[in-house]
Design a protein around this motif. Structure first.
Motif, PDB file in Angstrom:
ATOM      1  N   TYR A 195      13.246  -3.254  -8.096  1.00  0.00           N
ATOM      2  CA  TYR A 195      11.876  -3.775  -7.972  1.00  0.00           C
ATOM      3  C   TYR A 195      11.741  -4.654  -6.728  1.00  0.00           C
ATOM      4  N   GLU A 196      12.641  -5.608  -6.572  1.00  0.00           N
ATOM      5  CA  GLU A 196      12.534  -6.552  -5.459  1.00  0.00           C
ATOM      6  C   GLU A 196      12.733  -5.862  -4.119  1.00  0.00           C
ATOM      7  N   GLN A 197      13.673  -4.898  -4.062  1.00  0.00           N
ATOM      8  CA  GLN A 197      13.876  -4.170  -2.808  1.00  0.00           C
ATOM      9  C   GLN A 197      12.652  -3.342  -2.438  1.00  0.00           C
ATOM     10  N   THR A 198      11.983  -2.812  -3.433  1.00  0.00           N
ATOM     11  CA  THR A 198      10.763  -2.053  -3.168  1.00  0.00           C
ATOM     12  C   THR A 198       9.666  -2.962  -2.636  1.00  0.00           C
ATOM     13  N   ILE A 202       7.533  -2.815   0.902  1.00  0.00           N
ATOM     14  CA  ILE A 202       6.074  -2.896   1.022  1.00  0.00           C
ATOM     15  C   ILE A 202       5.690  -4.035   1.965  1.00  0.00           C
ATOM     16  N   ASP A 203       6.342  -5.168   1.802  1.00  0.00           N
ATOM     17  CA  ASP A 203       6.055  -6.303   2.685  1.00  0.00           C
ATOM     18  C   ASP A 203       6.365  -5.966   4.145  1.00  0.00           C
ATOM     19  N   ALA A 204       7.353  -5.099   4.372  1.00  0.00           N
ATOM     20  CA  ALA A 204       7.706  -4.702   5.745  1.00  0.00           C
ATOM     21  C   ALA A 204       6.684  -3.734   6.336  1.00  0.00           C
ATOM     22  N   GLY A 205       5.849  -3.126   5.485  1.00  0.00           N
ATOM     23  CA  GLY A 205       4.796  -2.259   6.020  1.00  0.00           C
ATOM     24  C   GLY A 205       4.645  -0.903   5.370  1.00  0.00           C
ATOM     25  N   ALA A 206       5.427  -0.597   4.332  1.00  0.00           N
ATOM     26  CA  ALA A 206       5.278   0.690   3.652  1.00  0.00           C
ATOM     27  C   ALA A 206       3.944   0.727   2.910  1.00  0.00           C
ATOM     28  N   THR A 207       3.289   1.896   2.911  1.00  0.00           N
ATOM     29  CA  THR A 207       1.960   2.002   2.298  1.00  0.00           C
ATOM     30  C   THR A 207       1.810   3.211   1.371  1.00  0.00           C
ATOM     31  N   VAL A 208       2.850   4.026   1.241  1.00  0.00           N
ATOM     32  CA  VAL A 208       2.767   5.233   0.414  1.00  0.00           C
ATOM     33  C   VAL A 208       4.009   5.329  -0.459  1.00  0.00           C
ATOM     34  N   ALA A 209       3.846   5.890  -1.660  1.00  0.00           N
ATOM     35  CA  ALA A 209       4.972   6.236  -2.530  1.00  0.00           C
ATOM     36  C   ALA A 209       5.128   7.746  -2.517  1.00  0.00           C
ATOM     37  N   THR A 210       6.246   8.223  -1.989  1.00  0.00           N
ATOM     38  CA  THR A 210       6.504   9.659  -1.946  1.00  0.00           C
ATOM     39  C   THR A 210       6.747  10.180  -3.358  1.00  0.00           C
ATOM     40  N   HIS A 211       5.963  11.197  -3.746  1.00  0.00           N
ATOM     41  CA  HIS A 211       5.967  11.804  -5.088  1.00  0.00           C
ATOM     42  C   HIS A 211       6.487  10.831  -6.152  1.00  0.00           C
ATOM     43  N   LEU A 212       5.604   9.908  -6.529  1.00  0.00           N
ATOM     44  CA  LEU A 212       5.929   8.892  -7.524  1.00  0.00           C
ATOM     45  C   LEU A 212       6.590   9.518  -8.744  1.00  0.00           C
ATOM     46  N   TYR A 213       7.562   8.818  -9.289  1.00  0.00           N
ATOM     47  CA  TYR A 213       8.399   9.182 -10.436  1.00  0.00           C
ATOM     48  C   TYR A 213       9.588  10.047 -10.035  1.00  0.00           C
ATOM     49  N   PRO A 226      11.422   0.770  -8.817  1.00  0.00           N
ATOM     50  CA  PRO A 226      10.391   0.969  -7.795  1.00  0.00           C
ATOM     51  C   PRO A 226       9.048   1.396  -8.359  1.00  0.00           C
ATOM     52  N   ILE A 227       9.030   2.116  -9.475  1.00  0.00           N
ATOM     53  CA  ILE A 227       7.765   2.670  -9.973  1.00  0.00           C
ATOM     54  C   ILE A 227       6.779   1.554 -10.296  1.00  0.00           C
ATOM     55  N   ALA A 228       7.237   0.528 -10.992  1.00  0.00           N
ATOM     56  CA  ALA A 228       6.339  -0.584 -11.327  1.00  0.00           C
ATOM     57  C   ALA A 228       5.831  -1.267 -10.070  1.00  0.00           C
ATOM     58  N   ALA A 229       6.731  -1.490  -9.102  1.00  0.00           N
ATOM     59  CA  ALA A 229       6.318  -2.154  -7.858  1.00  0.00           C
ATOM     60  C   ALA A 229       5.282  -1.328  -7.115  1.00  0.00           C
ATOM     61  N   LEU A 230       5.496  -0.013  -7.053  1.00  0.00           N
ATOM     62  CA  LEU A 230       4.591   0.860  -6.304  1.00  0.00           C
ATOM     63  C   LEU A 230       3.244   1.000  -6.995  1.00  0.00           C
ATOM     64  N   LEU A 231       3.245   1.037  -8.323  1.00  0.00           N
ATOM     65  CA  LEU A 231       1.991   1.184  -9.045  1.00  0.00           C
ATOM     66  C   LEU A 231       1.142  -0.080  -9.004  1.00  0.00           C
ATOM     67  N   GLU A 232       1.780  -1.234  -9.062  1.00  0.00           N
ATOM     68  CA  GLU A 232       0.990  -2.456  -9.193  1.00  0.00           C
ATOM     69  C   GLU A 232       0.515  -3.010  -7.857  1.00  0.00           C
ATOM     70  N   LEU A 254      -1.023   7.811 -16.725  1.00  0.00           N
ATOM     71  CA  LEU A 254      -0.639   6.402 -16.595  1.00  0.00           C
ATOM     72  C   LEU A 254      -0.762   5.946 -15.142  1.00  0.00           C
ATOM     73  N   ALA A 255      -0.233   6.752 -14.227  1.00  0.00           N
ATOM     74  CA  ALA A 255      -0.285   6.381 -12.814  1.00  0.00           C
ATOM     75  C   ALA A 255      -1.720   6.337 -12.305  1.00  0.00           C
ATOM     76  N   ALA A 256      -2.510   7.370 -12.657  1.00  0.00           N
ATOM     77  CA  ALA A 256      -3.889   7.418 -12.181  1.00  0.00           C
ATOM     78  C   ALA A 256      -4.708   6.268 -12.764  1.00  0.00           C
ATOM     79  N   HIS A 257      -4.420   5.880 -14.005  1.00  0.00           N
ATOM     80  CA  HIS A 257      -5.128   4.753 -14.611  1.00  0.00           C
ATOM     81  C   HIS A 257      -4.758   3.447 -13.913  1.00  0.00           C
ATOM     82  N   GLN A 258      -3.468   3.255 -13.632  1.00  0.00           N
ATOM     83  CA  GLN A 258      -3.022   2.010 -13.014  1.00  0.00           C
ATOM     84  C   GLN A 258      -3.480   1.910 -11.560  1.00  0.00           C
ATOM     85  N   ALA A 259      -3.290   2.978 -10.812  1.00  0.00           N
ATOM     86  CA  ALA A 259      -3.620   2.948  -9.386  1.00  0.00           C
ATOM     87  C   ALA A 259      -5.088   3.257  -9.129  1.00  0.00           C
TER      88      ALA A 259
END
Length: 388
Positions: A195-198, A202-213, A226-232, A254-259
């Motif tokens: 989670y923290e590495q993800t 993101i803080d470094a500039g990542a903006t997309v999650a490649t094929h989440l899950y 990473p999934i929780a970090a990317l979704l929230e 779940l992903a579509a509802h969260q994001a």
């Protein structure tokens, strides 16, 4: 030249309404309600649904061809195949290979970008985790190399649009910063990050999650990964492969509802078998067997049995999103068109049915099958007249 398309169910970013469109010089100039004006260039389309052209930000091949091969003729055929299925904008995704092979492929694909056939190039790897490499050749994986990345950018002649990277690797955060500074989308994927590495990625500039899950640690209640970090995180757009194989419909919902549809991009992740029958294919250096439409690495390859891309097309993904995920036509169009267009920075031109945008349109019948495809005001697949 002016053209009016009438008797439509028009899907805009906000609603579906009965109406009409006028197109001039490849752009949408008017959007109206009701039956529409009658002129010599009018086309009555029998109440069919019209949506914006699909935008696919992750696809490797189709119709027997593969972008990683770097063959311009084959790549043009791949793009034409997906265009016929409604992908009026798409980028070519490569897979892990040697620096020389990646540079050659990028140079060849840059020609098609300059011709307007493709909207860019995506390097999926080689800077990804060996433990989550999926259909990538583990022998060719390597740690992030900033000098190599600059050479790949040069080979792509300004058309490299995305880089998938594992943020936990050495120097990955610096490379993410480099990518962002060059206007290249950094996407987190094929990773073993926590989670923290993800969050650091993101803080470094990542903006997309490649094929989440897929190809990442799964959700855990003590180790969210990473999934929780990317979704929230509101800075991230999540890619989803909705083919009935990669992700269970409940997890898609779940992903579509969260994001929300504004942060969810449908992708195909298609490989060369899309549009073809079962059999044996190549994905970069790897051998892929397709059975019942599901692509998996051949048993003799490292990671044999792993899912190796998909045989999906964007119209199929759109239909499944409405039917299996229960999305509205408006939300499905956002996920298939406007959201990925925003990812690419092209939403001022494509991604929605809006005045001033390119007339990139997909006509759908009652069953949401493609009845016609238009790109910049020209029918690529011309619709049949409506039934009397």
């Amino acid at each position: 030249m002016s053209m009016t398309l009438s008797d439509l169910r028009v899907v805009t970013p906000n609603e579906v309404h009965d109406g009409w469109l006028t197109i001039e010089d490849g752009r949408i100039t008017h959007i109206g309600r009701g039956p529409g004006p009658r002129n010599g260039n009018g086309h009555s389309l029998g109440g069919r649904v019209i949506v914006p052209g699909f935008v696919d930000i992750h696809t490797h091949g189709g119709a027997g061809g593969s972008y990683p091969d770097g063959d311009p003729e084959s790549a043009a055929a791949v793009a034409a195949f997906h265009l016929g299925h409604g992908s009026t904008t798409s980028i070519a995704s490569l897979v892990t290979a040697s620096p020389e092979a990646l540079a050659r492929a990028a140079s060849a694909l840059a020609d098609l970008c300059e011709q307007g056939v493709l909207a860019g190039i995506h390097f999926e790897g080689p800077y990804i985790a060996k433990s989550r490499c999926g259909a990538h050749d583990p022998a060719k994986l390597r740690e992030p190399d900033r000098a190599e990345f600059r050479a790949l950018l040069k080979a792509g002649r300004g058309h490299v649009r995305m880089l998938t990277i594992a943020p936990e690797l050495p120097d990955a955060l610096d490379l993410i910063r480099d990518a962002a500074a060059e206007g290249v989308i950094a996407a987190i994927g094929h990773c073993d990050a926590g989670y923290e590495q993800t969050i650091a990625g993101i803080d470094a500039g990542a903006t997309v999650a490649t094929h989440l899950y897929n190809a990442m640690p799964q959700l855990g209640h003590r180790a969210p990964g990473p999934i929780a970090a990317l979704l929230e995180d509101e800075r991230i757009t999540v890619e989803l492969i909705n083919d009935g194989v990669h992700v269970h419909p409940a997890m898609l919902r779940l992903a579509a509802h969260q994001a929300g549809p504004g942060r969810t991009a449908l992708i195909t992740d298609a490989m060369g078998a899309a549009g073809m029958g079962d059999g044996r294919y190549r994905l970069g250096p790897m051998t892929v067997d397709v059975a019942d439409g599901v692509a998996r690495l051949a048993g003799g390859d490292p990671g044999g049995g792993s899912i190796a891309g998909s045989t999906l097309t964007m119209d199929m993904a759109f239909r499944r999103t409405v039917r299996e995920m229960g999305a509205s036509l408006v939300d499905a169009a956002l996920m298939a068109s406007l959201t990925p267009a925003r990812v690419l920075g092209l939403d001022h031109r494509v991604g929605s049915i809006s005045v001033g945008k390119d007339a990139d349109l997909v006509l759908l019948g009652d069953d949401l099958q493609v009845d016609g495809v238009m790109k910049r005001g020209t029918w690529i697949t011309e619709p049949q007249p409506p039934s009397p």
